[in-house]
Design a protein around this motif. Structure first.
Motif, short mmCIF file in Angstrom:
data_model
loop_
_atom_site.label_atom_id
_atom_site.label_comp_id
_atom_site.label_asym_id
_atom_site.label_seq_id
_atom_site.Cartn_x
_atom_site.Cartn_y
_atom_site.Cartn_z
N ALA A 196 3.19 40.38 -8.22
CA ALA A 196 3.57 41.61 -8.92
C ALA A 196 3.89 41.34 -10.38
O ALA A 196 3.80 42.24 -11.22
CB ALA A 196 4.77 42.26 -8.23
N CYS A 197 4.29 40.10 -10.68
CA CYS A 197 4.52 39.67 -12.07
C CYS A 197 3.69 38.41 -12.30
O CYS A 197 3.76 37.47 -11.51
CB CYS A 197 5.99 39.36 -12.33
N THR A 198 2.93 38.41 -13.38
CA THR A 198 2.05 37.27 -13.64
C THR A 198 2.37 36.58 -14.95
O THR A 198 1.60 35.76 -15.44
CB THR A 198 0.58 37.72 -13.66
N GLU A 204 5.85 41.15 -17.03
CA GLU A 204 5.17 41.84 -18.12
C GLU A 204 5.59 43.32 -18.19
O GLU A 204 6.05 43.89 -17.22
CB GLU A 204 3.65 41.76 -17.95
N GLY A 205 5.42 43.90 -19.36
CA GLY A 205 5.69 45.32 -19.53
C GLY A 205 7.18 45.66 -19.58
O GLY A 205 8.04 44.80 -19.70
N ASP A 206 7.47 46.93 -19.43
CA ASP A 206 8.84 47.43 -19.48
C ASP A 206 9.47 47.33 -18.09
O ASP A 206 9.81 48.33 -17.46
CB ASP A 206 8.82 48.89 -19.97
N TYR A 234 3.64 49.65 -7.12
CA TYR A 234 3.76 48.47 -7.98
C TYR A 234 5.18 48.22 -8.45
O TYR A 234 5.68 47.08 -8.40
CB TYR A 234 2.84 48.61 -9.20
N HIS A 235 5.88 49.25 -8.92
CA HIS A 235 7.22 49.05 -9.48
C HIS A 235 8.20 48.54 -8.41
O HIS A 235 9.09 47.73 -8.72
CB HIS A 235 7.74 50.35 -10.10
N THR A 236 8.01 48.98 -7.18
CA THR A 236 8.88 48.49 -6.11
C THR A 236 8.60 47.03 -5.82
O THR A 236 9.52 46.21 -5.66
CB THR A 236 8.68 49.33 -4.85
N ARG A 237 7.33 46.65 -5.78
CA ARG A 237 6.99 45.24 -5.56
C ARG A 237 7.46 44.39 -6.74
O ARG A 237 7.93 43.26 -6.55
CB ARG A 237 5.48 45.08 -5.38
N MET A 238 7.32 44.92 -7.93
CA MET A 238 7.78 44.19 -9.11
C MET A 238 9.28 43.93 -9.04
O MET A 238 9.76 42.85 -9.39
CB MET A 238 7.42 44.98 -10.37
N THR A 239 10.03 44.91 -8.54
CA THR A 239 11.48 44.75 -8.40
C THR A 239 11.80 43.61 -7.44
O THR A 239 12.69 42.79 -7.70
CB THR A 239 12.10 46.06 -7.89
#
Length: 327
Positions: A196-198, A204-206, A234-239
């Protein structure tokens, strides 16, 4: 075969099950067989024409993928052998007054529950809370087997090393934090959030303004035909991924502090070696975690990251046993 040799072999089998479980999960083969404990109604992967016809009749809409199915079945075969080894250990412990009784009984109960979790992993279509629990059960099993092994052989530390024993509460805190971090890792993997983050060191991003903490860690994710490849946005996985990263920083800092204190406070050779081993395994685990992000989760490194977590846990379990044992 002596009890210690049997326990050593069982520890190796348990680590092998953990490795195969990670490999099966990362190869997306967790549903290689849609039933349990067999595969499409057979004890092996069907390959004959009449077997494939029966599989299509029993599970319409499912295509037999031999590679994934065999991964799943090999994992089950090894896990079944592990169950027999644990039963052997239980029988020997109950028949002898020289070995503990309660711990082998608990280990046997745990492996039965692990089998149920393995079944539910398939029948509930890789529901993340079940997959994570299955992973945690494997790590708990190998830790308890190590404890049983340690209790069957004398651990002698000259003089008792009272200065080092004062670090026991810190070691217990380190064990607690590490278990929580392993849970985070299992939750990251079971929700397919490893990529989810590379970017490093942060996402990456906000990312900060898009954290979804409540949704990310809810054990209930609704009804779905399957949870394979994840159901979260995506935002949930990124969290989930970001939380795992910050958890890794906290865990690493605490364990490094424990290793530093243990090295300087202990007088015994075995505790100093444990402190050094902790640093080595921790450094390897950090390197593997970074490599997973930079190299986009290559299979070998991802599996090694699971193995590193198991070895790190075993190291901390041993340190706790050495510091908390009765002098």
């Amino acid at each position: 075969m002596t009890m210690q040799s049997l326990l050593k072999m069982t520890l190796i089998f348990t680590l092998t099950v953990i490795i195969m479980g990670a490999y099966t999960r990362l190869e997306d083969a967790g549903l290689g067989c849609p039933d349990w404990p067999g595969c499409y109604g057979h004890l092996t992967v069907p390959d004959e024409a009449h077997e494939l016809a029966k599989a299509d009749q029993l599970f319409p809409g499912h295509e037999v993928e031999p590679q994934k199915a065999w991964l799943e079945m090999i994992h089950r075969y090894i896990a079944g052998t592990l169950g027999l080894l644990v039963l052997w250990i239980l029988i020997l412990c109950l028949r002898s007054r020289d070995y503990p009784n309660k711990l082998p009984i608990f280990i046997s109960a745990l492996i039965i529950f692990q089998a149920l979790l393995g079944m539910w992993t398939v029948t509930m279509k890789l529901m993340p809370i079940v997959v994570m629990s299955h992973l945690l059960g494997g790590f708990t099993l190998i830790s308890l087997l190590l404890l049983l092994y340690l209790r069957t052989r004398p651990l002698r530390i000259p003089g008792g090393d009272p200065q080092a024993r004062r670090l026991a509460p810190l070691a217990l805190l380190g064990l607690t934090v590490l278990v929580l971090q392993i849970l985070l890792g299992g939750w990251t993997s079971s929700n397919y959030a490893a990529l989810a983050c590379t970017q490093l060191p942060v996402c990456e991003g906000d990312w900060f303004d898009n954290l979804q903490l409540a949704k990310a860690f809810s054990p209930f994710q609704g009804d779905h035909p399957s949870f394979e490849f994840g159901v979260l946005d995506y935002h949930t996985r990124m969290t989930i991924h970001v939380t795992h990263r910050f958890g890794a920083l906290l865990t690493a800092a605490l364990l490094l502090f424990l290793a530093f204190k243990l090295w300087h406070k202990s007088r015994s050779h075995i505790l100093k070696q444990s402190a050094m081993l902790l640093v080595i395994v921790l450094a390897l685990q950090i390197a593997l975690g970074i490599s997973n992000v930079v190299m986009h989760l290559p299979l070998g490194i991802a599996v090694a990251h699971n193995v590193g977590a198991a070895l790190l846990l075993l190291t901390i379990v041993f340190i706790n046993y050495a510091l908390w044992r009765k002098a």
